[in-house]
Design an enzyme around this catalytic site. Structure first.
Site, PDB file in Angstrom:
ATOM      1  N   SER A  27       0.823  -1.211   0.000  1.00 57.06           N
ATOM      2  CA  SER A  27       0.000   0.000   0.000  1.00 57.06           C
ATOM      3  C   SER A  27       0.856   1.259   0.000  1.00 57.06           C
ATOM      4  CB  SER A  27      -0.888   0.032   1.247  1.00 57.06           C
ATOM      5  OG  SER A  27      -1.883  -0.935   1.156  1.00 57.06           O
ATOM      6  N   HIS A  58      -3.156   0.656  -4.849  1.00 55.15           N
ATOM      7  CA  HIS A  58      -2.730  -0.548  -5.570  1.00 55.15           C
ATOM      8  C   HIS A  58      -3.273  -0.431  -7.002  1.00 55.15           C
ATOM      9  CE1 HIS A  58      -1.625  -3.170  -2.012  1.00 55.15           C
ATOM     10  NE2 HIS A  58      -2.273  -2.179  -1.416  1.00 55.15           N
ATOM     11  N   HIS A  80      -5.542  -9.185  -1.720  1.00 53.90           N
ATOM     12  CA  HIS A  80      -5.768  -9.471  -0.309  1.00 53.90           C
ATOM     13  C   HIS A  80      -6.990 -10.371  -0.191  1.00 53.90           C
ATOM     14  CE1 HIS A  80      -3.975  -5.400  -0.627  1.00 53.90           C
ATOM     15  NE2 HIS A  80      -3.302  -5.723   0.451  1.00 53.90           N
ATOM     16  N   TYR A  82      -9.271 -10.186   1.978  1.00 54.80           N
ATOM     17  CA  TYR A  82     -10.485  -9.425   2.327  1.00 54.80           C
ATOM     18  C   TYR A  82     -11.188  -8.819   1.110  1.00 54.80           C
ATOM     19  CZ  TYR A  82      -7.497  -5.209   2.011  1.00 54.80           C
ATOM     20  OH  TYR A  82      -6.645  -4.227   1.585  1.00 54.80           O
ATOM     21  N   GLU A  83     -10.506  -8.772  -0.034  1.00 56.54           N
ATOM     22  CA  GLU A  83     -11.148  -8.233  -1.243  1.00 56.54           C
ATOM     23  C   GLU A  83     -12.174  -9.225  -1.792  1.00 56.54           C
ATOM     24  OE1 GLU A  83      -8.316  -6.075  -4.053  1.00 56.54           O
ATOM     25  OE2 GLU A  83      -6.925  -7.067  -2.692  1.00 56.54           O
ATOM     26  N   ALA A 110       2.795  -2.368   3.899  1.00 53.06           N
ATOM     27  CA  ALA A 110       2.585  -1.371   4.945  1.00 53.06           C
ATOM     28  C   ALA A 110       2.032  -2.123   6.146  1.00 53.06           C
ATOM     29  CB  ALA A 110       1.574  -0.325   4.469  1.00 53.06           C
ATOM     30  N   MET A 208      -2.480  -7.091   6.674  1.00 54.15           N
ATOM     31  CA  MET A 208      -3.537  -7.928   6.075  1.00 54.15           C
ATOM     32  C   MET A 208      -3.058  -8.614   4.795  1.00 54.15           C
ATOM     33  SD  MET A 208      -6.517  -5.065   6.454  1.00 54.15           S
ATOM     34  CE  MET A 208      -6.526  -3.961   7.865  1.00 54.15           C
ATOM     35  N   SER A 209      -1.750  -8.790   4.667  1.00 53.21           N
ATOM     36  CA  SER A 209      -1.223  -9.401   3.435  1.00 53.21           C
ATOM     37  C   SER A 209      -0.003 -10.251   3.769  1.00 53.21           C
ATOM     38  CB  SER A 209      -0.823  -8.294   2.448  1.00 53.21           C
ATOM     39  OG  SER A 209       0.308  -7.587   2.926  1.00 53.21           O
ATOM     40  N   ASN A 232       2.163   3.096  10.762  1.00 52.09           N
ATOM     41  CA  ASN A 232       1.438   3.624  11.931  1.00 52.09           C
ATOM     42  C   ASN A 232       1.711   2.699  13.104  1.00 52.09           C
ATOM     43  OD1 ASN A 232      -0.413   1.856  10.050  1.00 52.09           O
ATOM     44  ND2 ASN A 232      -1.167   1.522  12.130  1.00 52.09           N
ATOM     45  N   HIS A 244      -6.680   4.347   6.186  1.00 46.35           N
ATOM     46  CA  HIS A 244      -5.874   3.910   5.044  1.00 46.35           C
ATOM     47  C   HIS A 244      -5.206   5.113   4.357  1.00 46.35           C
ATOM     48  CE1 HIS A 244      -4.439   1.201   2.002  1.00 46.35           C
ATOM     49  NE2 HIS A 244      -5.046   1.875   1.041  1.00 46.35           N
TER      50      HIS A 244
END
Ligand SMILES: O=P(O)(O)O[C@H]1O[C@H](CO)[C@@H](O)[C@H]1O
Length: 275
Positions: A27, A58, A80, A82-83, A110, A208-209, A232, A244
């Site tokens: 990201s 992306h 990902h 979650y997509e 990230a 998340m990846s 972060n 995000h």
């Protein structure tokens, strides 16, 4: 399953180059491809049956070109879970790269820092992973041509490449921290209590990846380095809410340092390969 061999062969033929290394850009980190020379883009949507990238930051394309003197291919945008992709589709680029004959992979992402010695904007090398998503991309019939049914996971990154990069940065007076990355499914960020429990589990970064990609790369024995931009501090560590937009902004802010570290990772790779 996609016929990765066929897709890889036709991409290499059409583009007229055979990459030696693949990069997955996380990201807000897609800007690295601006440094590619003689580049050609191939959009994921141009590849029949290939998943589409849906996340801001992306772009959804491969960039082929020369990067620090090495024929390379980069993914501006990863998949990902979650997509809504199937877990096997999340890792389809890894097998595509393997069929292109690529043996080296540089994964970037990230992440949220759990380890309180980290600070936003810091780049940390992933040394180990925790698969908290409890999904495994190797589920289902094993593709023997890529790897064994039960791959060893004692070292998910190439320790020689990592050590050489650490030494190289140390010579320039920079410390490269290493940490354990924990994979959550997302897309919601974590709650403070979840982060406390991940800390207890031994995690230093959360995202998340990356974990499915590292499992697949390990399955097909690609030598991999994984660099995480701690964009972060993870939920509950600081007062700020997570967004995000801020993730992408921080990834952009550190572009010079990130580009420098990636450049050095490629430099040491050339040295290793020449030995
Ligand atoms: O891991 P990358 O793709 O860099 O993206 C990270 O940033 C997004 C959340 O801001 C999530 O997708 C998380 O995994």
């Amino acid at each position: 399953m996609l016929n990765y061999f066929q897709i890889a062969s036709s991409m290499i033929r059409d583009i007229g180059m055979k990459p030696k290394i693949a990069l997955i850009l996380g990201s807000g980190l897609g800007y690295l491809t601006c440094e590619f020379q003689n580049s050609t883009a191939v959009y994921y949507s141009q590849i029949p049956g290939f998943p589409a990238s849906t996340v801001q930051g992306h772009s959804g394309r491969f960039i082929f070109g020369n990067f620090h003197g090495i024929p390379s291919v980069a993914m501006e945008g990863r998949f990902h879970f979650y997509e809504g992709h199937e877990i096997r589709d999340v890792v389809s680029p890894i097998y595509l790269f393997k069929e292109m004959g690529i043996e080296r992979l540089l994964i970037t992402n990230a992440s949220g820092g759990i380890n309180k010695t980290y600070s936003p904007g810091e780049i940390v090398a992933i040394r180990d992973i925790i698969n908290l998503g409890f999904r495994n991309p190797l589920r289902g019939p094993n593709e023997e041509k890529f790897g064994v049914r039960f791959p060893d996971m004692s070292s998910v990154v190439d320790l020689e490449w990592l050590a050489r990069l650490r030494e190289r940065l140390c010579r320039d007076g920079h410390e490269l921290k290493e940490g354990t990355y924990i994979w959550t499914l997302g897309p919601s960020y974590e709650s403070p209590s979840e982060i406390k429990s991940f800390e207890f589990l031994g995690a230093d970064m959360v995202g998340m990846s990356t974990v499915p990609e590292l499992i697949a790369a390990n399955h097909c024995r690609m030598k991999t380095l994984a660099l995480s931009c701690v964009t972060n501090m993870a939920s509950g560590i600081l007062k700020e809410k997570l967004s995000h937009d801020d993730v992408v902004r921080t990834a952009n802010r550190i572009r010079h340092r990130f580009s420098d570290i990636v450049g050095k990772a490629l430099e040491v790779l050339k040295e290793i390969d020449d030995e």
